[in-house]
Design a protein around this motif. Structure first.
Motif, mmCIF file in Angstrom:
data_model
loop_
_atom_site.group_PDB
_atom_site.id
_atom_site.type_symbol
_atom_site.label_atom_id
_atom_site.label_comp_id
_atom_site.label_asym_id
_atom_site.label_seq_id
_atom_site.Cartn_x
_atom_site.Cartn_y
_atom_site.Cartn_z
ATOM 1 N N LEU A 79 0.597 -1.370 -0.023
ATOM 2 C CA LEU A 79 -0.115 0.252 -0.056
ATOM 3 C C LEU A 79 0.964 1.225 -0.054
ATOM 4 O O LEU A 79 0.991 1.950 1.084
ATOM 5 C CB LEU A 79 -0.994 0.092 1.199
ATOM 6 N N LEU A 80 1.283 1.592 -1.110
ATOM 7 C CA LEU A 80 2.003 2.953 -1.518
ATOM 8 C C LEU A 80 1.595 3.135 -2.846
ATOM 9 O O LEU A 80 1.592 2.387 -3.735
ATOM 10 C CB LEU A 80 3.367 2.797 -1.040
ATOM 11 N N ASN A 81 1.845 4.383 -3.107
ATOM 12 C CA ASN A 81 1.552 4.985 -4.648
ATOM 13 C C ASN A 81 2.603 4.346 -5.302
ATOM 14 O O ASN A 81 3.892 4.481 -4.909
ATOM 15 C CB ASN A 81 1.491 6.355 -4.562
ATOM 16 N N THR A 82 2.173 4.291 -6.711
ATOM 17 C CA THR A 82 3.080 3.843 -7.694
ATOM 18 C C THR A 82 4.143 4.871 -8.112
ATOM 19 O O THR A 82 5.456 4.370 -7.955
ATOM 20 C CB THR A 82 2.537 3.298 -8.969
ATOM 21 N N ASP A 83 3.834 5.906 -8.077
ATOM 22 C CA ASP A 83 4.885 7.094 -7.989
ATOM 23 C C ASP A 83 5.997 7.100 -6.956
ATOM 24 O O ASP A 83 6.902 7.157 -7.302
ATOM 25 C CB ASP A 83 4.345 8.387 -8.532
ATOM 26 N N ASN A 84 5.547 6.786 -5.787
ATOM 27 C CA ASN A 84 6.653 6.782 -4.706
ATOM 28 C C ASN A 84 7.697 5.449 -4.897
ATOM 29 O O ASN A 84 8.697 5.752 -4.787
ATOM 30 C CB ASN A 84 6.122 6.580 -3.432
ATOM 31 N N LEU A 85 7.049 4.298 -5.185
ATOM 32 C CA LEU A 85 7.982 3.227 -5.691
ATOM 33 C C LEU A 85 8.945 3.438 -6.968
ATOM 34 O O LEU A 85 10.243 3.284 -6.770
ATOM 35 C CB LEU A 85 7.203 2.047 -5.901
ATOM 36 N N LEU A 86 8.153 4.052 -7.882
ATOM 37 C CA LEU A 86 8.909 4.278 -9.048
ATOM 38 C C LEU A 86 10.104 5.314 -9.056
ATOM 39 O O LEU A 86 11.047 5.192 -9.616
ATOM 40 C CB LEU A 86 8.317 4.811 -10.221
ATOM 41 N N LYS A 87 9.816 6.457 -8.285
ATOM 42 C CA LYS A 87 10.945 7.351 -7.960
ATOM 43 C C LYS A 87 12.013 6.730 -7.411
ATOM 44 O O LYS A 87 13.191 7.019 -7.769
ATOM 45 C CB LYS A 87 10.247 8.374 -6.989
ATOM 46 N N ALA A 88 11.937 5.736 -6.467
ATOM 47 C CA ALA A 88 12.997 5.004 -5.777
ATOM 48 C C ALA A 88 13.917 4.130 -6.993
ATOM 49 O O ALA A 88 15.092 4.152 -7.155
ATOM 50 C CB ALA A 88 12.624 4.429 -4.630
ATOM 51 N N ILE A 89 12.952 3.343 -7.838
ATOM 52 C CA ILE A 89 13.614 2.425 -8.519
ATOM 53 C C ILE A 89 14.285 3.238 -9.596
ATOM 54 O O ILE A 89 15.166 2.880 -10.133
ATOM 55 C CB ILE A 89 12.474 1.572 -9.235
ATOM 56 N N LEU A 90 13.866 4.346 -10.161
ATOM 57 C CA LEU A 90 14.415 5.175 -11.380
ATOM 58 C C LEU A 90 15.326 6.248 -10.937
ATOM 59 O O LEU A 90 16.055 6.738 -11.594
ATOM 60 C CB LEU A 90 13.291 5.911 -11.969
ATOM 61 N N LYS A 92 18.472 7.988 -10.528
ATOM 62 C CA LYS A 92 19.714 7.835 -11.099
ATOM 63 C C LYS A 92 20.848 7.469 -10.222
ATOM 64 O O LYS A 92 21.874 6.760 -10.962
ATOM 65 C CB LYS A 92 19.840 9.213 -11.979
ATOM 66 N N GLU A 93 21.177 7.879 -9.198
ATOM 67 C CA GLU A 93 22.151 7.745 -8.182
ATOM 68 C C GLU A 93 22.112 6.364 -7.544
ATOM 69 O O GLU A 93 23.139 5.605 -7.455
ATOM 70 C CB GLU A 93 22.240 8.937 -7.210
ATOM 71 N N CYS A 94 20.900 6.001 -7.150
ATOM 72 C CA CYS A 94 20.823 4.901 -6.442
ATOM 73 C C CYS A 94 19.581 3.931 -6.723
ATOM 74 O O CYS A 94 18.879 3.090 -5.819
ATOM 75 C CB CYS A 94 20.593 4.893 -4.684
ATOM 76 N N GLY A 95 19.160 4.151 -7.976
ATOM 77 C CA GLY A 95 17.936 3.248 -8.078
ATOM 78 C C GLY A 95 18.350 1.807 -8.677
ATOM 79 O O GLY A 95 19.810 1.410 -8.785
ATOM 80 N N ILE A 96 17.577 0.943 -9.562
ATOM 81 C CA ILE A 96 18.166 -0.193 -9.928
ATOM 82 C C ILE A 96 17.938 -0.618 -11.431
ATOM 83 O O ILE A 96 18.246 -1.640 -12.040
ATOM 84 C CB ILE A 96 17.490 -1.353 -9.130
ATOM 85 N N LEU A 97 17.407 0.394 -12.141
ATOM 86 C CA LEU A 97 17.330 0.145 -13.518
ATOM 87 C C LEU A 97 18.543 0.445 -14.293
ATOM 88 O O LEU A 97 19.242 1.413 -14.193
ATOM 89 C CB LEU A 97 16.068 1.209 -14.268
ATOM 90 N N PRO A 98 18.943 -0.508 -15.043
ATOM 91 C CA PRO A 98 20.389 -0.588 -15.616
ATOM 92 C C PRO A 98 20.107 0.437 -16.818
ATOM 93 O O PRO A 98 18.954 0.662 -17.394
ATOM 94 C CB PRO A 98 20.405 -1.917 -15.911
ATOM 95 N N LYS A 99 21.282 1.477 -17.017
ATOM 96 C CA LYS A 99 21.224 2.232 -18.104
ATOM 97 C C LYS A 99 20.791 1.618 -19.333
ATOM 98 O O LYS A 99 21.443 0.720 -19.794
ATOM 99 C CB LYS A 99 22.797 2.929 -18.123
ATOM 100 N N GLY A 100 20.047 2.422 -19.953
ATOM 101 C CA GLY A 100 19.796 2.201 -21.416
ATOM 102 C C GLY A 100 18.496 0.893 -21.308
ATOM 103 O O GLY A 100 18.212 0.566 -22.576
ATOM 104 N N GLN A 101 18.293 0.491 -20.407
ATOM 105 C CA GLN A 101 16.940 -0.449 -20.038
ATOM 106 C C GLN A 101 15.634 0.329 -19.957
ATOM 107 O O GLN A 101 15.643 1.537 -19.643
ATOM 108 C CB GLN A 101 17.142 -1.641 -19.125
ATOM 109 N N VAL A 102 14.391 -0.371 -20.469
ATOM 110 C CA VAL A 102 13.360 0.075 -20.259
ATOM 111 C C VAL A 102 12.472 -0.535 -19.027
ATOM 112 O O VAL A 102 12.542 -1.591 -18.811
ATOM 113 C CB VAL A 102 12.465 -0.208 -21.626
ATOM 114 N N LEU A 103 11.949 0.531 -18.093
ATOM 115 C CA LEU A 103 11.089 -0.196 -17.103
ATOM 116 C C LEU A 103 9.669 -0.185 -17.769
ATOM 117 O O LEU A 103 9.251 0.600 -18.600
ATOM 118 C CB LEU A 103 11.113 0.757 -15.975
#
Length: 189
Positions: A79-90, A92-103
């Motif tokens: 139970l958290l808003n999707t934008d809160n989770l995506l902000k952490a995932i995306l 640029k300094e400490c997220g987890i999406l590899p450069k050049g990949q698409v979420l």
């Protein structure tokens, strides 16, 4: 591999695989999320790591850090808003999406009147994908389907028009190009 055609078969397959994934459950205090996690833990294919914090942004960042550090394999949204989770995932300094990949977003659905599972990709994450992003989305969903035992997945590129219309719906031109690539075997069988 036998084609998985319903969620019970998926659960049986996951149980039989003997693989346990560490799932970082973000803000999973609600009954729906915790119930799903408990069933997966009881079935033996999930080890749950609950990440709960009154500040949802902190909880999301902690879950992302667990994956980045190799302490968790998967993030599950509670139970958290999707934008809160995506902000952490995306991030640029400490997220987890590899450069050049698409979420992208992948969903698996079972309709009572249909004997197979349906897979949908990106109904919300990328509102106006480029052709390259669509190709990556297509590759992701095809990989998922093949991992579910579907040797030759059928794909429908859904838009507001059934025909190619470059003037009003330019993305339909790219859809035609993707179909042509698929017919040449670019995406596999």
């Amino acid at each position: 591999m036998k084609t998985i055609q319903c969620f019970d078969e998926l659960v049986d397959h996951l149980k039989a695989s003997g693989v346990r994934r560490r799932v970082a459950v973000v803000c999973g205090r609600d009954e729906s999320t915790s119930g799903a996690v408990e069933r997966a833990v009881e079935a033996g294919f999930v080890e749950a790591i609950y990440v709960d914090n009154d500040d949802v942004d902190v909880a999301a960042a902690e879950a992302v850090a667990l994956v980045r550090e190799g302490k968790a394999d998967v993030i599950m949204k509670g139970l958290l808003n999707t934008d809160n989770l995506l902000k952490a995932i995306l991030n640029k300094e400490c997220g987890i999406l590899p450069k050049g990949q698409v979420l992208t977003h992948l969903t698996c659905a079972k309709l009572p009147m249909y004997d197979k599972l349906l897979f949908l990709t990106d109904v919300a994450v990328i509102p106006y994908p480029t052709k390259e992003q669509r190709e990556q989305q297509l590759r992701y969903v095809l990989t998922l389907c093949r991992n579910m035992g579907i040797a030759e997945p059928r794909v429908a590129l859904i838009n507001c028009s059934e025909k190619v219309n470059a003037k009003h719906f330019p993305c339909t031109v790219e859809y035609r190009e993707l179909v042509e690539q698929a017919n040449r075997g670019v995406f596999g069988p």
